[in-house]
Structures are given as structure tokens and as C-alpha cells.
Design a protein around this motif. Structure first.
Motif, PDB file in Angstrom:
ATOM      1  N   ALA A  25     -25.151 -23.139  13.344  1.00 56.24           N
ATOM      2  CA  ALA A  25     -26.048 -22.744  14.432  1.00 56.24           C
ATOM      3  C   ALA A  25     -27.044 -23.841  14.765  1.00 56.24           C
ATOM      4  CB  ALA A  25     -26.784 -21.458  14.053  1.00 56.24           C
ATOM      5  N   LYS A  26     -27.529 -24.525  13.752  1.00 62.98           N
ATOM      6  CA  LYS A  26     -28.585 -25.512  13.966  1.00 62.98           C
ATOM      7  C   LYS A  26     -28.139 -26.611  14.916  1.00 62.98           C
ATOM      8  CE  LYS A  26     -32.065 -28.106  11.387  1.00 62.98           C
ATOM      9  NZ  LYS A  26     -32.569 -28.461  10.037  1.00 62.98           N
ATOM     10  N   SER A  27     -26.970 -27.177  14.680  1.00 61.80           N
ATOM     11  CA  SER A  27     -26.502 -28.269  15.538  1.00 61.80           C
ATOM     12  C   SER A  27     -26.015 -27.742  16.880  1.00 61.80           C
ATOM     13  CB  SER A  27     -25.383 -29.042  14.833  1.00 61.80           C
ATOM     14  OG  SER A  27     -24.265 -28.193  14.589  1.00 61.80           O
ATOM     15  N   ALA A  28     -25.351 -26.589  16.885  1.00 60.89           N
ATOM     16  CA  ALA A  28     -24.806 -26.046  18.126  1.00 60.89           C
ATOM     17  C   ALA A  28     -25.916 -25.646  19.088  1.00 60.89           C
ATOM     18  CB  ALA A  28     -23.907 -24.847  17.817  1.00 60.89           C
ATOM     19  N   GLU A  29     -26.946 -24.965  18.562  1.00 58.71           N
ATOM     20  CA  GLU A  29     -28.032 -24.511  19.426  1.00 58.71           C
ATOM     21  C   GLU A  29     -28.816 -25.680  19.998  1.00 58.71           C
ATOM     22  OE1 GLU A  29     -28.753 -20.129  17.333  1.00 58.71           O
ATOM     23  OE2 GLU A  29     -30.155 -21.771  16.958  1.00 58.71           O
ATOM     24  N   ALA A  30     -29.020 -26.718  19.202  1.00 59.34           N
ATOM     25  CA  ALA A  30     -29.729 -27.900  19.700  1.00 59.34           C
ATOM     26  C   ALA A  30     -28.937 -28.578  20.805  1.00 59.34           C
ATOM     27  CB  ALA A  30     -29.977 -28.874  18.547  1.00 59.34           C
ATOM     28  N   ARG A  31     -27.623 -28.657  20.631  1.00 61.07           N
ATOM     29  CA  ARG A  31     -26.766 -29.305  21.631  1.00 61.07           C
ATOM     30  C   ARG A  31     -26.749 -28.502  22.936  1.00 61.07           C
ATOM     31  NH1 ARG A  31     -22.640 -28.926  18.910  1.00 61.07           N
ATOM     32  NH2 ARG A  31     -21.578 -27.188  19.933  1.00 61.07           N
ATOM     33  N   ILE A  32     -26.618 -27.206  22.813  1.00 61.08           N
ATOM     34  CA  ILE A  32     -26.563 -26.349  24.001  1.00 61.08           C
ATOM     35  C   ILE A  32     -27.903 -26.350  24.725  1.00 61.08           C
ATOM     36  CG2 ILE A  32     -26.298 -23.960  24.784  1.00 61.08           C
ATOM     37  CD1 ILE A  32     -24.332 -23.601  22.397  1.00 61.08           C
ATOM     38  N   SER A  33     -28.980 -26.275  23.956  1.00 59.73           N
ATOM     39  CA  SER A  33     -30.319 -26.255  24.555  1.00 59.73           C
ATOM     40  C   SER A  33     -30.581 -27.535  25.338  1.00 59.73           C
ATOM     41  CB  SER A  33     -31.378 -26.072  23.463  1.00 59.73           C
ATOM     42  OG  SER A  33     -32.665 -26.076  24.013  1.00 59.73           O
ATOM     43  N   ALA A  34     -30.204 -28.677  24.753  1.00 60.23           N
ATOM     44  CA  ALA A  34     -30.403 -29.961  25.433  1.00 60.23           C
ATOM     45  C   ALA A  34     -29.595 -30.019  26.731  1.00 60.23           C
ATOM     46  CB  ALA A  34     -30.009 -31.103  24.500  1.00 60.23           C
ATOM     47  N   LYS A  35     -28.393 -29.470  26.702  1.00 60.74           N
ATOM     48  CA  LYS A  35     -27.550 -29.464  27.893  1.00 60.74           C
ATOM     49  C   LYS A  35     -28.159 -28.597  28.982  1.00 60.74           C
ATOM     50  CE  LYS A  35     -22.758 -28.678  29.343  1.00 60.74           C
ATOM     51  NZ  LYS A  35     -21.398 -28.257  28.896  1.00 60.74           N
ATOM     52  N   TRP A  36     -28.683 -27.423  28.604  1.00 61.85           N
ATOM     53  CA  TRP A  36     -29.316 -26.535  29.576  1.00 61.85           C
ATOM     54  C   TRP A  36     -30.521 -27.213  30.231  1.00 61.85           C
ATOM     55  CZ3 TRP A  36     -29.422 -21.576  26.060  1.00 61.85           C
ATOM     56  CH2 TRP A  36     -28.197 -20.911  26.174  1.00 61.85           C
ATOM     57  N   GLU A  37     -31.344 -27.860  29.393  1.00 59.82           N
ATOM     58  CA  GLU A  37     -32.556 -28.473  29.932  1.00 59.82           C
ATOM     59  C   GLU A  37     -32.205 -29.647  30.842  1.00 59.82           C
ATOM     60  OE1 GLU A  37     -37.012 -29.845  28.446  1.00 59.82           O
ATOM     61  OE2 GLU A  37     -35.589 -29.017  27.018  1.00 59.82           O
ATOM     62  N   ALA A  38     -31.227 -30.449  30.431  1.00 67.52           N
ATOM     63  CA  ALA A  38     -30.814 -31.585  31.260  1.00 67.52           C
ATOM     64  C   ALA A  38     -30.241 -31.116  32.597  1.00 67.52           C
ATOM     65  CB  ALA A  38     -29.777 -32.431  30.513  1.00 67.52           C
ATOM     66  N   GLY A  39     -29.597 -29.971  32.582  1.00 65.23           N
ATOM     67  CA  GLY A  39     -29.013 -29.429  33.807  1.00 65.23           C
ATOM     68  C   GLY A  39     -29.979 -28.610  34.632  1.00 65.23           C
ATOM     69  N   GLU A  40     -31.223 -28.582  34.234  1.00 65.98           N
ATOM     70  CA  GLU A  40     -32.281 -27.841  34.942  1.00 65.98           C
ATOM     71  C   GLU A  40     -31.876 -26.392  35.196  1.00 65.98           C
ATOM     72  OE1 GLU A  40     -33.138 -30.144  38.456  1.00 65.98           O
ATOM     73  OE2 GLU A  40     -34.451 -31.512  37.333  1.00 65.98           O
ATOM     74  N   CYS A  41     -31.249 -25.811  34.176  1.00 64.36           N
ATOM     75  CA  CYS A  41     -30.765 -24.438  34.316  1.00 64.36           C
ATOM     76  C   CYS A  41     -31.883 -23.410  34.383  1.00 64.36           C
ATOM     77  CB  CYS A  41     -29.845 -24.093  33.143  1.00 64.36           C
ATOM     78  SG  CYS A  41     -28.356 -25.120  33.047  1.00 64.36           S
ATOM     79  N   PHE A  42     -33.082 -23.803  33.914  1.00 57.12           N
ATOM     80  CA  PHE A  42     -34.173 -22.836  33.841  1.00 57.12           C
ATOM     81  C   PHE A  42     -35.254 -23.069  34.897  1.00 57.12           C
ATOM     82  CE2 PHE A  42     -33.217 -23.207  29.037  1.00 57.12           C
ATOM     83  CZ  PHE A  42     -32.094 -22.405  29.169  1.00 57.12           C
ATOM     84  N   LYS A  43     -35.035 -24.014  35.790  1.00 57.62           N
ATOM     85  CA  LYS A  43     -36.044 -24.287  36.809  1.00 57.62           C
ATOM     86  C   LYS A  43     -36.229 -23.070  37.707  1.00 57.62           C
ATOM     87  CE  LYS A  43     -36.597 -28.130  39.002  1.00 57.62           C
ATOM     88  NZ  LYS A  43     -37.893 -28.606  38.492  1.00 57.62           N
TER      89      LYS A  43
END
Length: 745
Positions: free
Chosen positions: A7-25
């Protein structure tokens, strides 16, 4: 596929991808012409770290936000942090102390530069931890309640500070804010007023001393006690009235002794004077015996000493009975060492008690009624000295040595000396107020502070909930909301700190104050005020000028300087003046035609309570007072998710503030959640050792497992009982369901 999900590595990878893709703007995944849905994060303290309460609160917000975002709503989850006045100043002062530096050795500006440096280095910890939790905020819009403040470094741009200052000025000129002297919670360690939320009431074993207040002139009365049927159970001729107190050192400031109007025992002596049994005998003060509904005839002796400047209940009695409130302590909770000698002060106070003299509030506050030999003593040292003096004079109420009220000090009934008489000092559990940061006992203190006159702005906040424009869920919390607001007191909004929004008020040498959004506007107001006094004598009289004359007329008054008293001038206790003034704050010069008078202005050194600035969170984060597209689109906000413990301190104040400032509700729904407790239902506490650290839980089980557990257990109005085993169980359940779905495909 890996056998064990990391979970630790997967969640960090997914979170970084979401933020880079401005998914939460703001507006991400919104359908055309979509309805808006917005949530303001309850801003955590900039000094804070993620705890399980944060994890629960933010998980609930995230569920609502993601659900609306996936359905195509125009969604905004607004993040940010609160500048946390006391907490941040404490952290920075502690860091400075490690290098041998002290705030009191530097200017205000120098100290604040250290605060900003700390904020840049360590102030983002809580935000990074919220990201680890998986919170889908629009991180590009991160707000801070001190953004745009004077001398803020690069990267702290914004207009939140301007919004706070504008609101203070507007509310002041509308008559909603005033400066006055009232009783507040005073922290002797930080030397500042604090809010009720920053006070921890802790039950401790304490003592109650019983003393005799002799009646004036040796008068006596028949003291009679009766049972419920009216039968006499005790009768005695007394020349005193007995009182009990847990704080003997405050007896020095007594203004009266109060008894209940229906208490038959004391009716013969109501209206008489009695003597405070401490201090030089030749200067003992006499105070009146009055009636008030506050004393409980069934508690103690039924007689209560009234020390209006050092007890909230006594303050209310003093105001009702027009009893002077004599302040005994300085800002460090030492007995005052200032003012005229005790004999002179006592004579004035006696004239007041006799009705021969009246004093203004300022004159009462200036009167130091601490006997000379006790002045400057720390409060608990003074307590021991007062008790010793009264006991030595024979004015302590006595009881048998085996009296069970003495607690551990009581002898057994058959012990030698059990029938001996000893001072009655009850051992009992008392509730002590402690500062949640300083961990020292809080003193009720009568001080000059700035207040919001909440009575003038509370009704719209009540009506909004009564009419259903704002809904509070669960329903039970409406009662809490109404109870607080229907019984609201003036709100103390000033703090004697350096870190915060400095009060936008400047004082002239004659005490005239000028409330303005900045110094330049304060100058304009001062020029108008003093130019209106352009008659030479009128202006000279106003400023106290003597010894000069001129046949010329005054030029336009020029306000030329500001003197920041906070850090440059101190009172006798070493604390910065709370009521600024400028000594000889004007100067006179002349040329061939005119006399010129230059006026110094001194800015109020206090800062605003952080609850005042966070009360503007919904509009301040959206760019108000500018008419931004975000303000137009997302305000009023949709839902506030909050713990029940800050319904009054934050939720109600946001309601009052937004309605007073922009005449609209800040949010349509308020979801009030319960506490997260340990598996046995106990409140999590470091002293018990049952605290669950969400970051450790995320490391062990993953953020999704923790969030899934919290949401699965969340039932409206019911506390959660959390344990590691529960999280492990929900994690395994979620994995099994996921694997079944994969296999089915």
C-alpha cells in the motif's frame, strides 16, 4: 501480480499521478452547467500533525467530495491552515531558546521574521500528512490565515490578512466591535487572554479555607440554624460572618460578602459592614453584606465573598450590585507591586464602601489594595502568607481535629488529640482551569480587551438555522447551537501576542483612537480630528500643553510618526502596555507665520484571536473582499463537516461573521460527527497510552484501509471505537472482495 499488496508504494504513486493530472482542481470532471458543490476544510493549526480525529473528519469530507465530483458536480474542496497564534509563538520561542535567544530581546519585526522562517521550513507538515491520507483537496488553492500580512515573505502572497483587517474596521465603525474592561481567561505564562476552548478544566484535590469576617464595631447577632421542619438545631451569638474560599489570596480584593435573600440566618446583618481579616489592622477595609440570588444557602456557610476582578460568578454579582472590582494581580499572576501605598489605597476604597466617594472604572483598576508587605509575591506564596496571618490572628473558623471534612489531615475519632480544635480547611475535589498550551492555572483577570458585541450580530445566525437555510445534523446538535447563541456573552477577540493580525487601531496622545485599514488612512483620520481643534487654546488644552503662546494660527496638523509600543515600552510587570498611549506624543515648532503641531500615533500592540480570522474562512479563502469568480460560484458553501466540540467556537462564529459581513449564510448543511475512541470506548489520551497514530496506521495498513474502516464505522451521532484489529479486518475484507471481482472477470 505481487502476492502481497504494498500500500505504501502504490498509494504514493497513485497520489502523485492524481496531483500531476490536476484531478482535484476546482471544477475537475464537471459536466456543462453543473451545479456547484463546495466544502471548506476546517483549517488545522499550522503547528499541527495529523491525529485520528483529523483522519476521520477529512475522510468524511473526502467521501462527499469524491461522490459529487464523480457525478459531474462543479466541485471544490478548499484546503488551508490556521496561523495558530499562541501555539506557533510558543513553538518559535522554544526554538529560539535552544540558541540562547529570547523574544523579549528582539523587536517585533525581528521575531516575526523568525516565525515566517519557521513556517516556511516546518509549517507544511500537516498538509503533507493530509495528502498521505489521500485527501482530494484542490492543493493549488492552499490558503493560510496570515497570507498577505505585512512583511510576509515571498510565497505568502494573498489577501486573507486584508480581508480580516477590513472586517475589523467595518465592524468597528458599525458599532459591533468595542474596547472595554471585562473579565477574561488570563494565561500567566504567555501573559495573554485566551478563549474558553484553550482552557482545560481538570478536577484536582484541593482545599477550602473557612474564615471569620468580623462585624464592624463589634456588632453581634443571633445565628440560628433550623432543620427542614423548622426546628432549631443550633443557636449561637456571633460577631462575625463565616465565609469559605479556595483562593484566600483573592480576599484582598473583596468588594462585598453576599448571602441569598431568603437565607434567614443572615437577615439580621444584611446591610451591615464586615472586616476583611487580613492586612495591617489599622487599615483593615470594611465591606458591605449584600443579598444576591447567586449564593447557595446549602453550600458551605451560605455566605460568599465577592471578588469581582478575579472570579466570573463574582464579577456578575458585582455588576448587579454596583460593587467595585479591585484587580490584585499583574500579568504574571504575582500580587501587584504598583500604585500608591496600601494605607492610601485602603482609605480611598473605604470611602467608596461608605458611599462617600465614587470612582471611575479606570480609577478602580488603578487602586492597588495589596498590603505593602505582600506586594510582588507569586500567587501561591501569597496564599500561604494570607492563611498564616489570618490563622495567627485567631480568625480562622475552628473545628475538631477528627472532623472528616479535613480529609487526610483528620485524626481518627479515638486518636489522642481528636477533640483538639484546628482550623477548618476542607479537603475536597475542585475544578481547576489550566491553559491547554502553558499547562499553568488560568486566572480570571479584569483587563482591557477588544470585544465583538455579539448581541448585535447573533440574531441572524439564530434565524438562519430556525428557518432551515442552514441545517445542522444530527438534530441533537441544534440544541447545542441554540443554547450557546441564546446565552452568548461578548466575544474577546484581542490577544497579547506578536504573531497574528495586529489590531488596526492607532492612538493619539489625548487617547483618541483611529480605526483604519492602514496607517495612511489613520493619519488622514487623525488630521481631520486634530484640525477640527484649530483654535490654539482648544488644541493646547486637549493635548495638555502649557507654557507657550502665539498670536499666529495653527497650520494644518501633520501626523508624522508611529511609535510601536509593543516591544519598546513596558509596564511595571515587564509586559508590553495593553493600553497604548504616547508620553508627550506631540511636539510644537514655529516658523515666521505658523505654529506647527506634530502628532505621534501609537498602534495598538495586540493581535486578533485566531477564531476571529478563521471565522472568515468561507469568504476569505474565496478571495473576498474582491468579487472573484470563485466567490460567485462556490459561496455559500455546500457542507461543513465538523466535530461537535467546536460548534460554538467556530461553526457559530462563522455563521455570525458571514451574516454580519456579506449578509449570507456560510454553508447550507453542517454535519457534526462524533469522537473516535479506543476499542474500550475511552477518549484517546497520551497519559492513558491509548492514542492511535494515523500515520503509523497508514504505514502498516495503508490509507485506504484506515479510511474504509472509519467510514464503515461512522454512524450519525455515535462515537467510533477504533482498534488495529478492526483496521486489519476491514483491510482483509476489502482485499477479498476485490480479488473476487478480479476472478469473476
Amino acid at each position: 501480480m505481487e502476492k502481497t499488496f504494498n500500500a505504501k508504494s502504490a498509494e504514493a504513486r497513485i497520489s502523485a499521478k492524481w496531483e500531476a493530472g490536476e484531478c482535484f482542481k476546482a471544477g475537475a470532471n464537471a459536466k456543462p452547467n453543473a451545479e456547484a458543490f463546495s466544502i471548506m476544510i476546517p483549517p488545522p493549526n499550522v503547528t499541527g500533525v495529523l491525529h485520528v480525529g483529523h483522519a476521520f473528519n477529512n475522510t468524511l469530507q473526502d467521501v462527499l467530495v469524491r461522490w459529487h465530483r464523480m457525478r459531474g458536480f462543479d466541485t471544490l474542496w478548499q484546503p488551508g491552515t490556521d496561523h495558530a497564534g499562541i501555539a506557533t509563538q510558543m513553538v518559535v520561542e522554544r526554538e529560539l531558546a535552544k540558541t540562547g535567544k529570547s523574544r523579549r530581546e528582539m523587536s517585533r519585526e525581528e521575531f516575526l521574521s523568525h516565525v515566517w522562517a519557521w513556517k516556511k521550513k516546518s509549517g507544511g507538515t500537516i498538509i503533507e500528512q493530509l495528502k498521505r491520507l489521500g485527501a482530494s483537496c484542490d492543493w493549488s488553492r492552499e490558503a493560510f490565515t496570515m497570507s498577505g500580512a505585512p512583511n510576509a515573505p515571498a510565497g505568502e502572497e494573498g489577501n486573507f490578512h486584508d480581508a480580516v483587517i477590513k472586517v475589523f474596521v467595518d465592524m468597528y465603525h458599525k458599532g459591533f466591535i468595542y474596547r472595554g474592561k471585562r473579565l477574561v481567561n488570563w494565561d500567566p505564562h504567555f501573559e495573554t487572554a485566551i478563549s474558553d476552548l484553550e482552557v482545560e478544566n481538570i478536577d484536582q484535590t484541593g482545599h477550602m479555607w473557612h474564615f471569620k469576617y468580623p462585624l464592624a464595631g463589634g456588632a453581634t447577632y443571633d445565628y440560628v440554624e433550623k432543620d427542614a421542619d423548622g426546628n432549631v438545631t443550633f443557636r449561637e451569638t456571633r460577631d462575625y460572618i463565616s465565609i469559605a474560599t479556595t483562593r484566600p489570596e483573592t480576599m484582598l480584593g473583596d468588594g462585598a460578602v453576599a448571602v441569598h435573600p431568603d437565607d434567614e440566618r443572615y437577615k439580621p446583618i444584611v446591610g451591615m459592614l464586615c472586616e476583611i481579616p487580613v492586612g495591617p489592622k489599622e487599615h483593615r477595609r470594611l465591606i458591605p453584606i449584600i443579598t444576591d440570588e447567586y449564593p447557595d444557602p446549602n453550600f458551605g456557610s451560605g455566605a460568599v465573598k465577592i471578588t469581582g476582578a478575579h472570579d466570573f460568578n463574582d464579577y456578575a454579582v458585582a455588576k448587579r450590585g454596583n460593587i467595585p472590582c479591585y484587580r490584585l494581580m499583574d500579568t504574571r499572576a504575582h500580587l501587584r507591586a504598583d500604585g500608591a501605598p496600601y494605607a492610601e489605597a485602603a482609605e480611598i476604597a473605604q470611602a467608596v464602601a461608605n458611599g462617600a466617594r465614587t470612582l471611575s472604572e479606570a480609577e478602580v483598576d488603578a487602586l492597588n489594595l495589596v498590603p505593602d508587605h505582600l506586594r510582588g509575591m507569586e500567587r501561591y506564596v501569597a496564599r500561604a502568607a494570607v492563611v498564616a496571618e489570618i490563622t495567627a490572628e485567631g480568625l480562622a473558623v475552628m473545628t475538631r481535629a477528627d472532623d472528616p471534612r479535613l480529609g487526610k489531615a483528620a485524626l481518627k475519632a479515638d486518636a489522642e488529640g481528636a477533640d483538639a480544635l484546628v482550623p477548618l480547611v476542607e479537603e475536597k475535589t475542585i475544578t481547576q482551569p489550566f491553559g491547554d498550551r502553558s499547562k499553568v492555572v488560568i486566572e480570571p483577570m479584569l483587563t482591557d480587551q477588544w470585544f465583538v458585541d455579539t448581541a448585535k450580530i447573533v440574531e441572524p445566525a439564530l434565524e438562519a438555522v430556525r428557518e432551515g437555510r442552514t441545517r445542522i445534523m444530527p438534530e441533537q446538535h441544534r440544541k447545542v447551537y441554540f443554547h450557546w447563541l441564546e446565552n452568548i456573552e461578548p466575544w474577546t477577540i484581542s490577544r497579547q501576542l506578536w504573531w497574528g493580525h495586529q489590531i488596526p487601531v492607532w492612538y493619539g496622545p489625548d487617547g483618541e483612537l483611529f480605526c483604519a485599514e492602514n496607517y495612511e488612512l489613520a493619519i488622514e483620520a487623525a488630521e481631520q480630528h486634530y484640525n477640527a481643534l484649530n483654535d490654539e487654546c482648544a488644541l493646547a488644552d486637549t493635548l495638555g500643553a502649557t507654557g507657550y503662546s502665539s498670536s499666529g494660527s495653527f497650520d494644518a496638523v501633520r501626523v508624522f510618526a508611529i511609535e510601536d509600543l509593543h516591544g519598546s515600552k513596558t509596564d511595571a510587570s515587564g509586559r508590553q502596555n495593553a493600553n497604548p498611549s504616547v508620553d508627550q506624543g506631540w511636539s510644537v515648532s514655529r516658523d515666521e507665520e505658523f505654529i506647527h503641531i506634530n502628532i505621534n500615533l501609537a498602534r495598538d500592540p495586540d493581535v486578533l484571536d485566531t477564531w476571529f480570522s478563521s471565522g472568515l474562512w468561507p469568504i476569505g479563502t474565496l478571495g473576498w473582499p474582491e468579487k472573484t469568480p470563485e466567490l460567485e460560484r462556490y459561496f455559500p458553501t455546500s457542507t461543513l463537516v465538523s466535530g461537535f466540540d467546536i460548534i460554538f467556537f467556530w461553526v457559530a462564529r462563522m455563521m455570525m461573521m458571514q451574516l454580519a459581513v456579506v449578509d449570507d449564510i456560510p454553508f447550507r448543511d453542517v454535519y457534526v460527527h462524533a469522537l473516535v475512541r479506543d476499542e474500550k470506548g475511552r477518549k484517546m489520551s497520551k497519559s492513558i497510552g491509548n492514542v492511535l497514530d494515523p500515520l503509523e496506521l497508514i504505514d502498516e495498513f495503508g490509507a485506504d484501509a484506515l479510511r474504509f474502516t472509519l467510514t464503515s464505522m461512522a454512524a450519525m451521532g455515535r462515537d467510533l471505537k477504533l482498534s488495529k484489529d478492526r483496521i486489519a479486518g476491514y483491510r482483509n475484507s476489502a482485499r477479498n472482495r476485490g480479488m473476487r471481482r478480479v476472478l469473476q472477470k
